[in-house]
Structures are given as C-alpha cells and as structure tokens.
Design an enzyme around this catalytic site. Structure first.
Site, PDB file in Angstrom:
ATOM      1  N   GLU A   1      39.784  53.814  41.266  1.00  0.00           N
ATOM      2  CA  GLU A   1      38.502  53.584  41.945  1.00  0.00           C
ATOM      3  C   GLU A   1      38.095  54.809  42.777  1.00  0.00           C
ATOM      4  O   GLU A   1      37.744  54.687  43.949  1.00  0.00           O
ATOM      5  CB  GLU A   1      38.566  52.336  42.818  1.00  0.00           C
TER       6      GLU A   1
ATOM      7  N   GLU B   1      40.971  45.373  36.498  1.00  0.00           N
ATOM      8  CA  GLU B   1      41.489  44.394  37.458  1.00  0.00           C
ATOM      9  C   GLU B   1      40.532  43.215  37.515  1.00  0.00           C
ATOM     10  O   GLU B   1      39.320  43.394  37.593  1.00  0.00           O
ATOM     11  CB  GLU B   1      41.598  44.991  38.875  1.00  0.00           C
TER      12      GLU B   1
END
Length: 489
Positions: free
Chosen positions: A121, A265
C-alpha cells in the site's frame, strides 16, 4: 534513470519474456507481527491440511520461506516500504535483494515464488507521498534483476494498493484514480498488462462500516441490501462489488479496463469493535467465498471473479498497531495458535477449517492477581503489562469485556507473562501476581498459554556461515519434511 525511462526499459524486457496467464484461487495473508508465532513448519502443515494453495507474505522471512520449500504452495513475497528507496536507487541493491530472497529459494524442491509485492500500500494517503516516487524505479530494477536470474518469465511483480488510491463522487461507474496518482497508475497498469500480472487491491467493507455511522450495515455483507446503489443499468447490493467496480471504472479511464484484478487483502475481524464479532466475520467471509465459488463476478465484470483472493488474515497478530482500532489485532480466521475461530468453507475441498496440529505450547500455567493481595495500587502494573502485551480483548467489543476488575488485572498479568515466555520474574508485579496451574479462562474469555518457539528459533538460526554442523541439521530437516510430505514417515 527517470521513471519514464525506467518504465520503457521495463516494458521492453517484459515483452521479450512473455506473459504467464493468471490462475485464480483463494489464498491467505500470513502475517507474523506476533510474539506467539507458531513454528513455520507447523503453519505449512496447517495450510496444506486446509488445501490452501496460495500465501501472501509481507516480507521474505527466511524461516518462513524455508518451511514453504517443497510444499507446492504458491508464494508472494514482499519488498517492504522501507526497502523501496534503496532498491529504486541502485540496480545492485535490487540484484542483492532478488539473490537473497528469491533466487536462493526457487528451483526443484524449493519455494514456488510466483509474485513479488513491491511495497505494501505505498500510495496510502496517510503516507503523504513518501514512497510514491520509488515504486516504478524499484520495479524496473527488480525486473532487470529477475531477467539476469532467468526468473522474469515466472516471477511477476505487483503492487498491493489500498482502495483509497481511487474514488468516486457517487456511483462505481464514476470511479477515477486520485489526481496525483493518475500518471503513476497509468505506468503501473502498463507494466502489469505487459507482464501478465494483475492489479492487486485491498478491499475492506468492514472499515467503511466502522468509519461511518451512516453506512448501511447490510450493504457490507453479501445477503442483499435494503440500501442498494443504482448506477444506470447496474444495481449494487454490497460494498465489495461497488468498490471493485469503482476500480474497474478507474482502470478503464486510463485505458486498462480489462486488466485482471486480484484481491490482496479482504476479511472481517472477530473483535475490537461493535461490528467485529464471530458471527459477522463468518457471514462476511463465507458470503465472499460463496460468490467466488459461483463465479458470479460483478456488474462491470459479470462471470469474471477476481484473479486471486487473499483472505486477511491467517492468524491474529497481537503486536500490530492499534492506532486504527483494537480490531487490528483480530483479523485471523485462526487464533494466534492456529485454532479455527468459526466454521468456514473456503471452497477448497474441506467443508470446515481444520486446526493446527502439534502446536508447541508452553506449559499449562498462568499468571493471575494474587487473591490475598490488595489491588488498590495496581494501576502502574496494569499499564506496564498492557503496554507490552495485548489487552484489547478487555475493551468494549472484546471477548473479555466486562469480566470484572480482578479478572481484568489477571488477564493483563497473564498476557505479559506469556509474552515473556513464562519467565517467573514477569509474574511478580511487586508481589501482586502469582502463578497458577488452574486455567482462569471464563466463558468466551480465554486466558492464553503462549507458544514455545525455541524449535523454530533453532531452525531459523541456521543461516549463512553457521558451520558444517548446522548445515547437516538443515539437510536432515528438509529430508525429513520431504519424506513426511510424501507420506513415508
């Protein structure tokens, strides 16, 4: 080398290597931010028992990778955000990273490394752009390192992105990337398209529900919603589909609307917030698995499920930061010691999850508040214990909430005691603590017994330069694991 020049070199290398088609499947994120780590070989046995064929790692832990060797499990290893700068600025650093974390493990009987996650991220809004400029140069350097190692046609690079990389004013079809990310996302999508790798995104409907009191609760799940989102001819009954198609639309606006998408995720925590509980976690994860199994897809991609879906996460991790909320430590489909929290059919052949076996627990003993001692001056001891160990289950939304002051103290003392591997001194607390051999657990509130990780530490200590004796042990260990896998022992 500038970002554009790096990208051009990257694409030329990729076109020469060809693309490997994606193989969709359900996998898990294996995080290790815990002081109670199940030995990696036991974890690998757990994965295989549950027929989980894909695992995503956040780094390239040698002990974990050694345990995965010969397992047949497909692996995504991770370049941490902290490593991006050095790798982006130095081809030699990229060569060293690939040699240390990929080349040494792959090959016949080794680790089936399929992906390298370049950062985790890295475009997250809260990072304020600190990693943004490193991503494409780091990918270019790692790609060239893979080419040199003859691995570029097999090991693919991806960048797990948070869903905050894109946004919509109202409906999914209006999805766009954040303005400051448009150029880099175009470069990233071009690279992924050329290499045959998916765009990896992390989607969390739980966080949408947690962060907004106006968010319709039923829209976070998959059973339909009384608050659907109507977008022209398409109607969205759950947040996952809406979020996914917002990304599809954003990719379309930069010319890559057909790029495969994998979910890096996705999951639901079991405690730490009012909406985090076993019932909700099971409902969300099973609903997601059912959608994947029936290949339903989304309104913008009907009949096309995500390329891969990695559940978050395999285990609870009690050392994670709780800055976002107490729930951060409770995402596991298994508890910290590999015991299934709830029945879940992953669509992989087992109707329910199977528990870990041969978990090396510490002895069955606990640290509690001495009932003969006054607890009036226990506040500082409680603060110390909870600053080091995990006490989130004592708070509102936790499985131990409301057990009473004395039990709260005992729970905190025990958490610290187990984290310290049952060192007798860690249960003193100026005479307020005492060791007991009677399990103080009550109802759903479990007083844990820690894990003896000395076995995994012994294996992990066998790194480079540890001598012939250590090398003989490693050889024996892997011969044993191979025979065990083949059913000979």
């Amino acid at each position: 080398m500038g970002a554009c020049a790096a990208l051009l070199a990257l694409l030329l290398a990729l076109s020469a290597q060809g693309a490997r088609p994606a193989e969709g499947a359900v996998g898990v994120n294996w995080g290790t931010v815990s002081s109670h780590r199940v030995p990696p070989p036991v974890v690998v046995d757990l994965l295989r028992a549950n027929r989980i064929g894909k695992v995503k790692l956040f780094d390239a832990d040698p002990a974990v990778l050694r345990a995965l060797a010969g397992s047949g499990i497909q692996v995504m290893v991770g370049v941490t955000n902290g490593e991006l700068s050095a790798i982006a600025g130095s081809p030699a650093a990229a060569d060293a990273w690939v040699a240390q974390n990929v080349s040494r493990y792959v090959g016949r009987g080794g680790v089936d490394i399929r992906y390298i996650a370049v950062g985790n991220e890295p475009f997250l809004t809260s990072y304020q752009g600190q990693f943004q400029s490193y991503v494409i140069p780091a990918m270019a350097n790692i790609q060239q390192s893979l080419v040199k190692a003859n691995l570029a046609s097999y090991v693919k690079l991806v960048v797990p992105c948070n869903a905050d990389a894109y946004q919509s004013a109202s409906v999914p079809s209006q999805g766009v990337f954040r303005t400051e990310l448009t150029q880099i996302m175009t470069q990233l999508a071009a690279f992924l398209s050329s290499s045959g790798a998916p765009f990896v995104v992390n989607i969390y409907p739980f966080l949408s529900l947690y962060q907004s009191s106006d968010f319709p609760q039923d829209y976070a799940f998959f059973e339909g919603s009384t608050h659907p989102v109507v977008d022209g001819p398409n109607t969205y009954y759950n947040a996952f589909d809406g979020n996914f198609d917002t990304l599809v639309a954003a990719l379309g606006k930069i010319g890559y609307g057909q790029l495969p998408i994998a979910i890096g995720e996705v999951g639901w925590p079991t405690e730490g917030a009012p909406s985090a509980n076993l019932t909700a976690a099971r409902a969300f994860n099973q609903g997601l698995m059912n959608r994947i199994m029936n290949n339903k897809g989304t309104p913008l991609r009907p009949g096309v499920p995500p390329a891969d879906v990695y559940l978050f996460s395999l285990f609870d991790e009690e050392q994670k930061s709780i800055l976002p909320g107490n729930f951060e430590r409770h995402w596991g489909i298994f508890s910290f010691d590999g015991q299934a929290k709830y029945p879940l059919n992953l669509g992989l052949g087992n109707p329910v999850l199977k528990n870990a076996k041969e978990v090396p627990y510490l002895p069955s003993r606990w640290c509690i508040a001495n009932p003969a001692q006054n607890l009036d001056n226990v506040a500082n001891h409680l603060k110390l214990a909870c600053s080091m160990a995990d006490c989130t289950t004592l708070d509102y939304g936790g499985s131990c909430y409301g057990i009473g002051q004395k039990a709260n103290v005992s729970y905190a003392f025990n958490s610290y005691y187990q984290q310290q591997k049952q060192d007798a001194k860690s249960c003193d607390f100026d005479g307020v603590g005492m060791i007991t051999y009677l399990d103080p657990s009550m109802g759903e509130c479990r007083f844990l017994v820690g894990i003896d990780d000395s076995r995994s530490s012994a294996v992990a200590s066998c790194g480079c330069g540890c001598g012939v004796c250590c090398g003989v042990w490693v050889l024996f260990f892997w011969v044993f694991m191979y025979l065990r896998m083949m059913g000979s022992v």
